[in-house]
Design a protein around this motif. Structure first.
Motif, PDB file in Angstrom:
ATOM      1  N   PRO A  70       1.099  -0.805  11.252  1.00 40.90           N
ATOM      2  CA  PRO A  70       1.216  -0.624   9.801  1.00 40.90           C
ATOM      3  C   PRO A  70       1.542  -1.920   9.070  1.00 40.90           C
ATOM      4  O   PRO A  70       2.259  -2.771   9.584  1.00 40.90           O
ATOM      5  CB  PRO A  70       2.357   0.385   9.665  1.00 40.90           C
ATOM      6  CG  PRO A  70       3.099   0.331  10.940  1.00 40.90           C
ATOM      7  CD  PRO A  70       2.148  -0.131  11.992  1.00 40.90           C
ATOM      8  N   ILE A  71       0.970  -2.039   7.881  1.00 37.22           N
ATOM      9  CA  ILE A  71       1.262  -3.193   7.038  1.00 37.22           C
ATOM     10  C   ILE A  71       1.990  -2.785   5.760  1.00 37.22           C
ATOM     11  O   ILE A  71       2.448  -3.644   5.022  1.00 37.22           O
ATOM     12  CB  ILE A  71      -0.026  -3.969   6.668  1.00 37.22           C
ATOM     13  CG1 ILE A  71      -1.004  -3.064   5.940  1.00 37.22           C
ATOM     14  CG2 ILE A  71      -0.638  -4.587   7.883  1.00 37.22           C
ATOM     15  CD1 ILE A  71      -2.180  -3.787   5.344  1.00 37.22           C
ATOM     16  N   TYR A  72       2.083  -1.484   5.502  1.00 34.34           N
ATOM     17  CA  TYR A  72       2.750  -1.012   4.292  1.00 34.34           C
ATOM     18  C   TYR A  72       3.668   0.137   4.648  1.00 34.34           C
ATOM     19  O   TYR A  72       3.268   1.002   5.411  1.00 34.34           O
ATOM     20  CB  TYR A  72       1.726  -0.536   3.256  1.00 34.34           C
ATOM     21  CG  TYR A  72       2.368  -0.034   1.998  1.00 34.34           C
ATOM     22  CD1 TYR A  72       2.800  -0.920   1.030  1.00 34.34           C
ATOM     23  CD2 TYR A  72       2.574   1.323   1.799  1.00 34.34           C
ATOM     24  CE1 TYR A  72       3.411  -0.466  -0.118  1.00 34.34           C
ATOM     25  CE2 TYR A  72       3.189   1.781   0.662  1.00 34.34           C
ATOM     26  CZ  TYR A  72       3.599   0.893  -0.294  1.00 34.34           C
ATOM     27  OH  TYR A  72       4.216   1.329  -1.435  1.00 34.34           O
ATOM     28  N   GLY A  77       3.238  -5.948  11.872  1.00 27.11           N
ATOM     29  CA  GLY A  77       2.602  -6.962  12.702  1.00 27.11           C
ATOM     30  C   GLY A  77       3.337  -8.283  12.625  1.00 27.11           C
ATOM     31  O   GLY A  77       3.569  -8.939  13.646  1.00 27.11           O
ATOM     32  N   GLU A  78       3.726  -8.665  11.426  1.00 26.47           N
ATOM     33  CA  GLU A  78       4.465  -9.913  11.251  1.00 26.47           C
ATOM     34  C   GLU A  78       5.854  -9.825  11.883  1.00 26.47           C
ATOM     35  O   GLU A  78       6.349 -10.793  12.448  1.00 26.47           O
ATOM     36  CB  GLU A  78       4.595 -10.270   9.766  1.00 26.47           C
ATOM     37  CG  GLU A  78       3.311 -10.719   9.138  1.00 26.47           C
ATOM     38  CD  GLU A  78       2.783 -12.026   9.722  1.00 26.47           C
ATOM     39  OE1 GLU A  78       3.586 -12.884  10.126  1.00 26.47           O
ATOM     40  OE2 GLU A  78       1.560 -12.159   9.779  1.00 26.47           O
ATOM     41  N   ILE A  79       6.485  -8.673  11.790  1.00 29.34           N
ATOM     42  CA  ILE A  79       7.835  -8.512  12.339  1.00 29.34           C
ATOM     43  C   ILE A  79       7.807  -8.511  13.863  1.00 29.34           C
ATOM     44  O   ILE A  79       8.586  -9.201  14.512  1.00 29.34           O
ATOM     45  CB  ILE A  79       8.479  -7.217  11.804  1.00 29.34           C
ATOM     46  CG1 ILE A  79       8.765  -7.359  10.312  1.00 29.34           C
ATOM     47  CG2 ILE A  79       9.757  -6.890  12.564  1.00 29.34           C
ATOM     48  CD1 ILE A  79       9.214  -6.088   9.643  1.00 29.34           C
ATOM     49  N   PHE A  93      12.058   0.016  14.353  1.00 25.16           N
ATOM     50  CA  PHE A  93      11.233   0.975  13.625  1.00 25.16           C
ATOM     51  C   PHE A  93       9.748   0.660  13.816  1.00 25.16           C
ATOM     52  O   PHE A  93       8.940   1.557  14.060  1.00 25.16           O
ATOM     53  CB  PHE A  93      11.569   0.959  12.128  1.00 25.16           C
ATOM     54  CG  PHE A  93      10.560   1.683  11.288  1.00 25.16           C
ATOM     55  CD1 PHE A  93      10.573   3.062  11.198  1.00 25.16           C
ATOM     56  CD2 PHE A  93       9.565   0.986  10.609  1.00 25.16           C
ATOM     57  CE1 PHE A  93       9.626   3.728  10.438  1.00 25.16           C
ATOM     58  CE2 PHE A  93       8.621   1.641   9.850  1.00 25.16           C
ATOM     59  CZ  PHE A  93       8.650   3.017   9.763  1.00 25.16           C
ATOM     60  N   CYS A  94       9.387  -0.619  13.717  1.00 26.37           N
ATOM     61  CA  CYS A  94       7.987  -1.005  13.839  1.00 26.37           C
ATOM     62  C   CYS A  94       7.450  -0.748  15.243  1.00 26.37           C
ATOM     63  O   CYS A  94       6.332  -0.262  15.406  1.00 26.37           O
ATOM     64  CB  CYS A  94       7.806  -2.477  13.466  1.00 26.37           C
ATOM     65  SG  CYS A  94       7.955  -2.775  11.690  1.00 26.37           S
TER      66      CYS A  94
END
Length: 131
Positions: A70-72, A77-79, A93-94
Protein backbone atom coordinates in the motif's frame (compact mmCIF):
# COMPACT_ATOMS: atom_id res chain seq x y z
CA UNK A 1 -40.84 27.43 -9.39
CA UNK A 2 -39.19 26.57 -6.10
CA UNK A 3 -40.79 23.12 -6.03
CA UNK A 4 -39.37 22.37 -9.50
CA UNK A 5 -35.83 23.19 -8.29
CA UNK A 6 -36.30 21.03 -5.20
CA UNK A 7 -37.53 18.16 -7.37
CA UNK A 8 -34.64 18.49 -9.85
CA UNK A 9 -32.00 18.70 -7.13
CA UNK A 10 -33.52 15.64 -5.39
CA UNK A 11 -33.38 13.66 -8.65
CA UNK A 12 -29.78 14.76 -9.22
CA UNK A 13 -28.80 13.66 -5.70
CA UNK A 14 -30.48 10.27 -6.16
CA UNK A 15 -28.73 9.73 -9.49
CA UNK A 16 -25.36 10.74 -8.03
CA UNK A 17 -25.73 8.42 -5.02
CA UNK A 18 -26.97 5.56 -7.21
CA UNK A 19 -24.09 6.01 -9.64
CA UNK A 20 -21.57 6.00 -6.80
CA UNK A 21 -23.04 2.84 -5.30
CA UNK A 22 -23.02 1.17 -8.72
CA UNK A 23 -19.37 2.05 -9.36
CA UNK A 24 -18.28 0.84 -5.94
CA UNK A 25 -20.19 -2.45 -6.04
CA UNK A 26 -19.44 -3.24 -9.68
CA UNK A 27 -17.60 -6.58 -10.00
CA UNK A 28 -14.15 -6.03 -11.41
CA UNK A 29 -11.89 -8.54 -13.03
CA UNK A 30 -9.72 -9.97 -10.29
CA UNK A 31 -6.04 -10.59 -10.75
CA UNK A 32 -4.28 -13.79 -9.79
CA UNK A 33 -0.95 -15.44 -10.26
CA UNK A 34 -0.64 -18.20 -12.81
CA UNK A 35 1.67 -21.15 -12.21
CA UNK A 36 4.65 -19.39 -13.77
CA UNK A 37 4.26 -16.21 -11.68
CA UNK A 38 2.54 -14.05 -14.31
CA UNK A 39 -0.55 -12.01 -13.55
CA UNK A 40 -3.79 -13.11 -15.20
CA UNK A 41 -7.43 -12.03 -14.95
CA UNK A 42 -9.94 -14.18 -13.09
CA UNK A 43 -13.67 -14.40 -13.55
CA UNK A 44 -15.58 -12.42 -10.91
CA UNK A 45 -17.18 -15.51 -9.33
CA UNK A 46 -13.91 -17.40 -8.91
CA UNK A 47 -11.71 -16.78 -5.85
CA UNK A 48 -9.11 -19.56 -5.90
CA UNK A 49 -5.94 -18.30 -7.57
CA UNK A 50 -3.05 -20.49 -8.57
CA UNK A 51 0.19 -19.19 -7.08
CA UNK A 52 3.77 -20.32 -7.43
CA UNK A 53 5.46 -22.04 -4.52
CA UNK A 54 7.66 -19.91 -2.32
CA UNK A 55 7.62 -16.17 -1.87
CA UNK A 56 5.51 -14.43 -4.55
CA UNK A 57 7.07 -11.06 -3.68
CA UNK A 58 10.36 -12.22 -5.23
CA UNK A 59 8.85 -12.63 -8.71
CA UNK A 60 6.12 -9.99 -8.52
CA UNK A 61 5.58 -7.60 -11.39
CA UNK A 62 5.23 -3.87 -10.87
CA UNK A 63 1.43 -4.21 -10.98
CA UNK A 64 1.49 -6.92 -8.32
CA UNK A 65 3.79 -4.90 -6.07
CA UNK A 66 1.49 -1.90 -6.44
CA UNK A 67 -1.44 -4.13 -5.50
CA UNK A 68 0.29 -5.76 -2.50
CA UNK A 69 2.29 -2.86 -1.05
CA UNK A 70 0.00 0.00 0.00
CA UNK A 71 0.99 3.57 -0.72
CA UNK A 72 -2.01 5.30 0.86
CA UNK A 73 -2.45 6.53 3.57
CA UNK A 74 0.98 5.22 4.60
CA UNK A 75 3.78 4.68 2.03
CA UNK A 76 4.56 1.14 3.21
CA UNK A 77 7.08 0.45 0.46
CA UNK A 78 9.23 3.35 1.57
CA UNK A 79 8.91 2.37 5.24
CA UNK A 80 9.61 -1.36 4.83
CA UNK A 81 11.93 -1.45 1.82
CA UNK A 82 13.22 2.10 1.40
CA UNK A 83 14.28 3.05 4.91
CA UNK A 84 14.04 -0.51 6.29
CA UNK A 85 14.04 0.81 9.84
CA UNK A 86 12.22 -1.59 12.16
CA UNK A 87 11.79 1.23 14.67
CA UNK A 88 9.76 3.31 12.20
CA UNK A 89 6.32 4.30 13.39
CA UNK A 90 4.21 2.13 11.04
CA UNK A 91 6.76 -0.59 10.26
CA UNK A 92 4.91 -3.51 11.87
CA UNK A 93 1.57 -2.31 10.48
CA UNK A 94 3.01 -2.20 6.95
CA UNK A 95 4.55 -5.68 7.20
CA UNK A 96 1.22 -7.04 8.46
CA UNK A 97 -0.71 -5.22 5.70
CA UNK A 98 1.61 -6.59 2.99
CA UNK A 99 1.16 -10.11 4.39
CA UNK A 100 -2.64 -9.67 4.41
CA UNK A 101 -2.76 -8.36 0.84
CA UNK A 102 -0.55 -11.15 -0.51
CA UNK A 103 -2.72 -13.72 1.26
CA UNK A 104 -5.91 -12.12 -0.07
CA UNK A 105 -4.72 -12.07 -3.69
CA UNK A 106 -2.59 -15.22 -3.91
CA UNK A 107 -3.87 -17.39 -1.05
CA UNK A 108 -0.29 -17.80 0.22
CA UNK A 109 0.47 -16.99 3.83
CA UNK A 110 3.82 -15.27 4.24
CA UNK A 111 5.85 -14.80 7.41
CA UNK A 112 7.45 -11.54 8.49
CA UNK A 113 10.80 -12.97 7.36
CA UNK A 114 9.40 -13.56 3.86
CA UNK A 115 8.36 -9.92 3.59
CA UNK A 116 11.62 -8.63 5.08
CA UNK A 117 13.81 -10.84 2.88
CA UNK A 118 16.66 -8.69 1.44
CA UNK A 119 15.93 -10.14 -2.01
CA UNK A 120 12.38 -8.73 -1.82
CA UNK A 121 13.81 -5.33 -0.87
CA UNK A 122 16.20 -5.44 -3.85
CA UNK A 123 13.39 -6.55 -6.18
CA UNK A 124 11.12 -3.74 -4.93
CA UNK A 125 13.86 -1.16 -5.40
CA UNK A 126 14.60 -2.39 -8.93
CA UNK A 127 10.94 -2.64 -9.95
CA UNK A 128 9.04 0.18 -8.26
CA UNK A 129 11.50 2.79 -7.04
CA UNK A 130 12.86 4.11 -10.38
CA UNK A 131 9.62 6.04 -11.06
Amino acid sequence: MRSIWIFLSSVAAIVAIGGTVYLISRPEAELALSGNGELRAMSPGRRIPVAPAGNPLLAASELQLDMWIPIYPIPCGEIVFGAADERARHFSFCVREIRNRVFFHSNLELSDEDVLDPRVRAHWRATVRPR
